[in-house]
Design an enzyme around this catalytic site. Structure first.
Site, PDB file in Angstrom:
ATOM      1  N   HIS A 152       5.225  33.462 150.348  1.00  0.00           N
ATOM      2  CA  HIS A 152       4.942  34.144 149.089  1.00  0.00           C
ATOM      3  C   HIS A 152       6.020  35.162 148.743  1.00  0.00           C
ATOM      4  O   HIS A 152       6.285  35.413 147.573  1.00  0.00           O
ATOM      5  CB  HIS A 152       3.567  34.816 149.160  1.00  0.00           C
TER       6      HIS A 152
ATOM      7  N   THR B  32      -6.180  20.363 164.838  1.00  0.00           N
ATOM      8  CA  THR B  32      -5.396  21.206 165.751  1.00  0.00           C
ATOM      9  C   THR B  32      -4.991  22.482 165.034  1.00  0.00           C
ATOM     10  O   THR B  32      -3.815  22.804 164.904  1.00  0.00           O
ATOM     11  CB  THR B  32      -4.130  20.465 166.241  1.00  0.00           C
TER      12      THR B  32
END
EC number: 1.11.1.7
Length: 329
Positions: A78, A251
């Site tokens: 970001h 996972t």
């Protein structure tokens, strides 16, 4: 309609970039560093233990909170996508990038601040917040089982952080392949995408239809029906918007290539995920990464170096903040 951005909840785990260096050939790391104005071992003379201090701070924080690596990786994404990798997302205040709803669930700020506080004690006014964030995100991947890589440093901290710059520069979950390519191309990147392990229910609600009785049915044929029903159970109609689900439930604490196997099984959470396997331009690469974790890690290294060099400020540009929360002076 408000765009549904790729956002994490505070419980986000780790995988963050999606397709790596598609449509480009491998490059020399030294060439990339030179072209961006960054240098390997930038702090070798001015603060030789800088990278070790950042890594130790991250290790301590990750022991207490295993979701920290994912938060830092997303935080870097970001930061780099909006004003370039200049730490502008770290600045607090009204109308800053951090105040946009798309950034409301960002985390990992305290790790950057802790590392900065330590570095200011031993190397005052030397190591930038932008470099601390890039190094911490780099180390986060290694801690979660990903590759250990070297990255150039020398980034300077930006003095501008505007909320108005966030929405035009972050991927919407409903983006088409062409829209993703256009956005990433504007940053000098090939098709790299954001891979989140946790997303708000509202971010993928457009893949379902609600009937008059409030029941949801999947309307996206690219979504595996069993997986769709699992999502409906986790995100029934009218659910609190703060409820989240994992993008990769298989996972979620590891940095591996399971995400691509999920795509082949038609278990991409967002439309912008599923299109990577359905679009002919990217399908072969998804298959390659699902088959070879080694190849995924190799391409990841290239991609991360490119991402962490987007729009960097160097030399006399920007500043080195004494606090990552506010500009100097």
């Amino acid at each position: 309609m408000e765009p549904k951005l790729l956002i994490f909840s505070p419980s986000a785990l780790l995988h963050i970039l999606l397709i790596l260096t598609l449509f480009t050939s491998p490059f020399q790391l030294g060439v990339l560093a030179a072209s961006s104005g960054l240098l390997f071992d930038f702090y070798a003379a001015s603060c030789p233990t800088a990278e070790a201090m950042v890594k130790n701070t991250l290790r301590s924080a990750s022991t207490d909170d295993p979701t920290i690596p994912a938060k830092l990786l997303r935080l870097l994404f970001h930061d780099c996508m909006v004003e370039g990798c200049d730490g502008s997302v770290l600045l607090e205040g009204n109308e800053t990038e951090r105040s946009d709803p798309a950034n409301a669930s960002l985390g990992g700020f305290s790790v950057v601040e802790s590392a900065k506080g330590l570095l200011e004690l031993f190397c005052p006014e030397t190591v930038s917040c932008a470099d601390i964030l890039a190094l911490a995100a780099r180390d986060a991947v290694e801690f979660a089982g990903g590759p250990s890589i070297q990255i150039p440093t020398g980034r300077r901290d930006g003095r501008v952080s505007s909320v108005s710059n966030v929405r035009p520069n972050i991927v919407d979950t409903s983006f088409t392949m062409d829209e993703m390519l256009e956005l990433f191309s504007s940053k000098g990147l090939s098709l790299e995408d954001l891979v989140t392990l946790s997303a708000h229910c509202s971010s993928f609600s457009d893949r379902f239809q609600e009937d008059s009785k409030g029941n949801l049915t999947p309307i996206d044929a690219s979504l595996d029906r069993i997986y769709a029903n699992e999502l409906i159970k986790q995100c029934p109609a009218g659910v609190d918007k703060s409820i989240t689900v994992n993008n990769d439930p298989e996972t979620s604490l590891l940095f591996d290539n399971q995400y691509y196997r999920n795509l082949i099984s038609h278990k991409g959470l967002f439309q912008s995920d599923s299109v990577l396997f359905s679009d002919g331009r990217t399908k072969a690469k998804v298959e390659e990464f699902s088959d070879s974790q080694y190849m995924f890690f190799e391409k990841w290294t290239e991609s991360f170096l490119k991402l962490s060099s987007v729009g960097v400020k160097t030399g006399d540009e920007g500043e080195v903040r004494t606090s990552c929360r506010a500009i100097n002076g």
